[in-house]
Design an enzyme around this catalytic site. Sequence first.
Site, PDB file in Angstrom:
ATOM      1  N   SER A 164       0.870  -1.185   0.000  1.00 37.32           N
ATOM      2  CA  SER A 164       0.000   0.000   0.000  1.00 37.32           C
ATOM      3  C   SER A 164       0.898   1.222   0.000  1.00 37.32           C
ATOM      4  O   SER A 164       2.058   1.150   0.450  1.00 37.32           O
ATOM      5  CB  SER A 164      -0.856   0.003   1.264  1.00 37.32           C
ATOM      6  N   TYR A 177      -2.829  -1.042  10.306  1.00 40.64           N
ATOM      7  CA  TYR A 177      -2.715  -1.237   8.851  1.00 40.64           C
ATOM      8  C   TYR A 177      -1.366  -0.713   8.335  1.00 40.64           C
ATOM      9  O   TYR A 177      -0.660  -1.398   7.598  1.00 40.64           O
ATOM     10  CB  TYR A 177      -3.880  -0.506   8.168  1.00 40.64           C
TER      11      TYR A 177
HETATM   12  C1  BGC Z   1      -6.222   1.540   1.891  1.00 42.52           C
HETATM   13  C2  BGC Z   1      -7.376   2.396   1.429  1.00 42.52           C
HETATM   14  C3  BGC Z   1      -6.917   3.817   1.176  1.00 42.52           C
HETATM   15  C4  BGC Z   1      -5.669   3.861   0.302  1.00 42.52           C
HETATM   16  C5  BGC Z   1      -5.099   5.265   0.139  1.00 42.52           C
HETATM   17  C6  BGC Z   1      -5.104   1.658   0.896  1.00 42.52           C
HETATM   18  O1  BGC Z   1      -4.033   0.838   1.237  1.00 42.52           O
HETATM   19  O2  BGC Z   1      -6.626   0.185   2.036  1.00 42.52           O
HETATM   20  O3  BGC Z   1      -8.402   2.378   2.405  1.00 42.52           O
HETATM   21  O4  BGC Z   1      -7.944   4.539   0.516  1.00 42.52           O
HETATM   22  O5  BGC Z   1      -4.678   3.023   0.846  1.00 42.52           O
HETATM   23  O6  BGC Z   1      -5.045   5.970   1.345  1.00 42.52           O
END
Ligand code: BGC
Length: 279
Positions: A164, A177
């Site tokens: 991410s 996360y």
């Molecule tokens: C998340 C999303 C978020 C995106 C950008 C992703 O890894 O799961 O919820 O919109 O990152 O912030």
Amino acid sequence: MSVIQGAPRGVIPGHLLKGQKALVTGANSGIGKATAIGLGRAGADVVVNYVAGRGEAEQVVEEISGFGVRAMAYEADVSQEDQVVAMIERMVQEFGTIDILVANAGLQRDAPFTEMTTAQWQKVLDVNLTGQFLCAREATKEFLRRGVVPEVSHAAGKIICMSSVHQLIPWAGHVNYAASKGGVQMMMETLAQELAPHRIRVNAIAPGAIRTPINRSAWDTPDAEKDLLQLIPYRRVGDPEDIAHAVVGLASDLMDYVVGTTLYVDGGMTLFPGFATGG
Ligand code: BGC
């Protein structure tokens, strides 16, 4: 300015991954679903892993079968060692081997820091980080057993970790996360270093804001989407297909010399867009 708002369509070459066997975790929805379909379109046989939502997974299988390749849905919780071991064993029995792992399954359990429970912290780490570790480990055992088959691919195996932008961008209210994705980056780079001599390529894709169920509240009203677009220099929210295209490319021999890299697929979200007019 008139611009096309979605991901380009019809751009995947049909024979790019012909004869390769791919596993995509969390493939019943969102990025995983588009990726599984993209790999099938590119000629790979695909295992569509899911943990809940058998019906959706079966639909993905049906769509992939339409490309004249094999597809199979398989239920497993990637955070459970015995289930991951059984999944790879079954895939090898059914398809003969595994060439491509897309360790995609992931989730969010958001909370302000002092309200975050240990269960929320642990669940996200278990699925997003331990899940990728387990799938990568079991796939690697098979890559090492089989070695390179030159008619299939220059590499003995390809692992693509779904990370991410939040492996780089801190994210208040999402410490579990962001920590999991920071972990994915260092896990990926360490595995890439360790496994490259065996001709196993480990890389990651770092999606930005992609229109999927995980972040629905960030794009499903015009106001929310307008705010979100402020964070995206390319001024469109990503589609799952944008990520599928990156996975197909990275998994193919076109990218054979790409090892240990994170490919950001984010419309420029990691370019500090606030500084376009400030600083
Ligand atoms: C998340 C999303 C978020 C995106 C950008 C992703 O890894 O799961 O919820 O919109 O990152 O912030």
